[in-house]
Design a protein around this motif. Structure first.
Motif, PDB file in Angstrom:
ATOM      1  N   THR A 280       0.831  -1.201   0.000  1.00 37.05           N
ATOM      2  CA  THR A 280       0.000   0.000   0.000  1.00 37.05           C
ATOM      3  C   THR A 280       0.865   1.250   0.000  1.00 37.05           C
ATOM      4  O   THR A 280       0.612   2.215  -0.735  1.00 37.05           O
ATOM      5  CB  THR A 280      -0.935   0.010   1.231  1.00 37.05           C
ATOM      6  OG1 THR A 280      -1.768  -1.148   1.192  1.00 37.05           O
ATOM      7  CG2 THR A 280      -1.803   1.258   1.253  1.00 37.05           C
ATOM      8  N   THR A 281       1.908   1.249   0.830  1.00 33.58           N
ATOM      9  CA  THR A 281       2.818   2.395   0.896  1.00 33.58           C
ATOM     10  C   THR A 281       3.557   2.592  -0.422  1.00 33.58           C
ATOM     11  O   THR A 281       3.724   3.724  -0.891  1.00 33.58           O
ATOM     12  CB  THR A 281       3.829   2.196   2.042  1.00 33.58           C
ATOM     13  OG1 THR A 281       3.125   2.170   3.278  1.00 33.58           O
ATOM     14  CG2 THR A 281       4.851   3.311   2.069  1.00 33.58           C
ATOM     15  N   LEU A 282       4.006   1.506  -1.039  1.00 34.71           N
ATOM     16  CA  LEU A 282       4.746   1.609  -2.293  1.00 34.71           C
ATOM     17  C   LEU A 282       3.874   2.180  -3.412  1.00 34.71           C
ATOM     18  O   LEU A 282       4.323   3.021  -4.196  1.00 34.71           O
ATOM     19  CB  LEU A 282       5.297   0.236  -2.696  1.00 34.71           C
ATOM     20  CG  LEU A 282       6.333  -0.382  -1.745  1.00 34.71           C
ATOM     21  CD1 LEU A 282       6.811  -1.722  -2.292  1.00 34.71           C
ATOM     22  CD2 LEU A 282       7.515   0.544  -1.538  1.00 34.71           C
ATOM     23  N   VAL A 283       2.620   1.716  -3.484  1.00 29.25           N
ATOM     24  CA  VAL A 283       1.707   2.240  -4.509  1.00 29.25           C
ATOM     25  C   VAL A 283       1.363   3.700  -4.220  1.00 29.25           C
ATOM     26  O   VAL A 283       1.257   4.531  -5.124  1.00 29.25           O
ATOM     27  CB  VAL A 283       0.429   1.379  -4.592  1.00 29.25           C
ATOM     28  CG1 VAL A 283      -0.557   1.977  -5.600  1.00 29.25           C
ATOM     29  CG2 VAL A 283       0.769  -0.047  -4.997  1.00 29.25           C
ATOM     30  N   PHE A 284       1.200   4.032  -2.927  1.00 23.31           N
ATOM     31  CA  PHE A 284       0.918   5.411  -2.545  1.00 23.31           C
ATOM     32  C   PHE A 284       2.053   6.329  -2.970  1.00 23.31           C
ATOM     33  O   PHE A 284       1.832   7.410  -3.533  1.00 23.31           O
ATOM     34  CB  PHE A 284       0.699   5.494  -1.034  1.00 23.31           C
ATOM     35  CG  PHE A 284       0.593   6.906  -0.508  1.00 23.31           C
ATOM     36  CD1 PHE A 284      -0.509   7.689  -0.809  1.00 23.31           C
ATOM     37  CD2 PHE A 284       1.591   7.447   0.282  1.00 23.31           C
ATOM     38  CE1 PHE A 284      -0.616   8.983  -0.337  1.00 23.31           C
ATOM     39  CE2 PHE A 284       1.500   8.741   0.761  1.00 23.31           C
ATOM     40  CZ  PHE A 284       0.388   9.507   0.451  1.00 23.31           C
ATOM     41  N   PHE A 285       3.280   5.914  -2.710  1.00 21.15           N
ATOM     42  CA  PHE A 285       4.435   6.704  -3.131  1.00 21.15           C
ATOM     43  C   PHE A 285       4.433   6.906  -4.644  1.00 21.15           C
ATOM     44  O   PHE A 285       4.693   8.007  -5.130  1.00 21.15           O
ATOM     45  CB  PHE A 285       5.737   6.004  -2.720  1.00 21.15           C
ATOM     46  CG  PHE A 285       6.289   6.440  -1.405  1.00 21.15           C
ATOM     47  CD1 PHE A 285       7.264   7.413  -1.326  1.00 21.15           C
ATOM     48  CD2 PHE A 285       5.847   5.878  -0.228  1.00 21.15           C
ATOM     49  CE1 PHE A 285       7.780   7.816  -0.124  1.00 21.15           C
ATOM     50  CE2 PHE A 285       6.346   6.277   0.982  1.00 21.15           C
ATOM     51  CZ  PHE A 285       7.325   7.253   1.047  1.00 21.15           C
ATOM     52  N   SER A 286       4.131   5.851  -5.393  1.00 25.04           N
ATOM     53  CA  SER A 286       4.125   5.948  -6.850  1.00 25.04           C
ATOM     54  C   SER A 286       3.078   6.949  -7.327  1.00 25.04           C
ATOM     55  O   SER A 286       3.353   7.792  -8.202  1.00 25.04           O
ATOM     56  CB  SER A 286       3.856   4.567  -7.464  1.00 25.04           C
ATOM     57  OG  SER A 286       4.860   3.644  -7.092  1.00 25.04           O
ATOM     58  N   ALA A 287       1.870   6.867  -6.764  1.00 24.60           N
ATOM     59  CA  ALA A 287       0.808   7.803  -7.141  1.00 24.60           C
ATOM     60  C   ALA A 287       1.182   9.227  -6.769  1.00 24.60           C
ATOM     61  O   ALA A 287       0.915  10.182  -7.510  1.00 24.60           O
ATOM     62  CB  ALA A 287      -0.505   7.396  -6.462  1.00 24.60           C
ATOM     63  N   LEU A 288       1.832   9.367  -5.627  1.00 24.39           N
ATOM     64  CA  LEU A 288       2.239  10.697  -5.160  1.00 24.39           C
ATOM     65  C   LEU A 288       3.300  11.295  -6.071  1.00 24.39           C
ATOM     66  O   LEU A 288       3.259  12.487  -6.409  1.00 24.39           O
ATOM     67  CB  LEU A 288       2.777  10.579  -3.731  1.00 24.39           C
ATOM     68  CG  LEU A 288       2.803  11.839  -2.875  1.00 24.39           C
ATOM     69  CD1 LEU A 288       1.393  12.378  -2.682  1.00 24.39           C
ATOM     70  CD2 LEU A 288       3.442  11.532  -1.525  1.00 24.39           C
TER      71      LEU A 288
END
Length: 426
Positions: A280-288
């Motif tokens: 979840t954190t990795l995908v969040f970083f990517s979207a950010l």
């Protein structure tokens, strides 16, 4: 003063960006859902091409996080952290103050080598169980552990997610962070411990009762796994230190260490990837990255940087102090990860426009976003994780109760950091 006007695309992008951050701050919507909705809105409105949006993702940061999550997951299986906690309890010799100092120091050290959220997840349950066994009020220990994790994470490239972002964007090495951030972090740690001891002096005057319930932790040390993962972790940390000489990116080092650990250590790889990696954190970083990159691509952040320059003037010291204090106070109410992601391109633009040396600006930003996270309960992810752990163990950490101590720690450590930046980089 010159007025800078935005075009239609820039205004729409700024509105989407502001709305996305508003949802993240409100916590009424999951932050990953908010970030993905924001970048999808940018794509649908035609503000950026899909291929361009993907190019904004900093895969060095993503790879570094992924590799360290895998390594930390394996370290957690050795029992080394529990063994260290047992040693701290033994060394405390029945003194709550000494126990608080030892556990907090261990937390800061682990946070500097790993990351603050993982450290809190590992150390938090141990600390709460120790307080329960010794019949101690867990509140000062929980707060001190939060402060120590955020301050310890400030000291190194891998200790706090904002540092990973800043280091990758500014091409600052592990050694750069260690040499520039570790000295002031140590002073801030000592200061935060002193503040907690003073505020909770009555709770820390009681002698602990009960007992030695952690001796069994010594028997949980995995004799087969421990030497292998220690050797690999030591090699990874050494490679971080030799980052410039080896000419390897931090992500390459972390992923290579993770791959070697999975090949040589007796662990279930599928279970490790499923349960220990925070996707979840990795995908969040990517979207950010895509969201902030689009705003930067459209020139919105450059306009903001020009506005900052026109207000601050020609003083690099005033600019550094503005970045440090503004970042500290804003990170106390915002999640410091998206705030850092938004500020990085602005600092780049400001440095380019003014011609000021960029390093003091980067260190001011790093100190502000990391230490500002101690200001409120929502200032950093580690704060919320620790609060949830404490709540499940019957210790309620309220927003107001946290801020009572956290605001004092934040202002004091930011003041020390401001003096440090002014003196060292003058």
């Amino acid at each position: 003063m010159k007025v800078i006007l935005m075009g239609c695309d820039q205004l729409v992008a700024l509105a989407i960006f502001g709305g996305t951050y508003g949802l993240i701050i409100s916590e009424k919507v999951d932050r990953l859902a908010a970030a993905m909705a924001g970048i999808c809105a940018m794509l649908i409105m035609g503000l950026v091409e899909q291929s361009e949006a993907f190019s904004f993702i900093d895969f060095n940061t993503i790879g570094l996080l992924l590799g360290m999550m895998i390594l930390v997951g394996i370290v957690k299986k050795t029992g080394l952290v529990e063994l260290a906690a047992v040693r701290a309890i033994t060394l405390s010799a029945g003194s709550p103050v000494r126990l608080l100092v030892l556990l907090s120091s261990l937390t800061a050290l682990l946070s500097a080598m790993l990351d603050n959220v993982t450290t809190v997840l590992v150390m938090g349950p141990i600390m709460l169980a120790v307080c329960d066994a010794l019949d101690l009020n867990p509140m000062p220990f929980a707060l001190s552990m939060i402060f120590a994790s955020n301050i310890g994470g400030t000291a190194t490239l891998v200790g706090d997610p904002p540092n990973i972002l800043i280091g990758s964007a500014a091409r600052l090495s592990f050694n750069d962070f260690l040499l520039n951030m570790a000295p002031v972090s140590l002073v801030c740690l000592i200061l935060s411990l002193g503040i907690v001891v003073v505020i909770y002096r009555r709770d820390l005057m009681d002698r602990p009762r009960g007992g030695a319930s952690f001796n069994h932790a010594r028997q949980r040390l995995d004799r087969r796994l421990t030497p292998r993962v220690l050797a690999i972790m030591g090699g990874v940390l050494a490679a971080f230190l030799l980052h410039g000489v080896l000419q390897l990116e931090a992500a390459t080092i972390a992923l290579a260490g993770a791959a070697l650990a999975m090949l040589t250590c007796p662990v279930n790889v599928e279970e490790l990837i499923t349960h220990e990696v925070d996707w979840t954190t990795l995908v969040f970083f990517s979207a950010l990255f895509m969201l902030v990159g689009t705003v930067d691509h459209l020139g919105v952040i450059e306009m903001a940087a020009k506005g900052v320059v026109s207000h601050v003037g020609g003083s690099p010291h005033i600019l550094s102090m503005t970045i440090l204090w503004a970042s500290g106070f804003l990170s106390a109410v915002l999640d410091n990860v998206p705030y850092a992601a938004a500020m990085i391109p602005m600092v780049k633009n400001v440095s380019h426009l003014t011609g000021f040396p960029p390093e003091p600006l980067w260190w001011s930003l790093a100190l502000g976003v990391c230490l500002g996270g101690n200001g409120t309960l929502v200032g950093a992810s580690a704060n919320i994780v620790m609060a949830r752990l404490a709540e499940r163990n019957g210790c309620q950490i309220t927003f107001r109760g946290f801020m009572k101590t956290g605001s004092v720690v934040t202002i004091a450590t930011l003041a020390v950091s401001a003096a440090y930046v002014l003196i060292r980089y003058s």
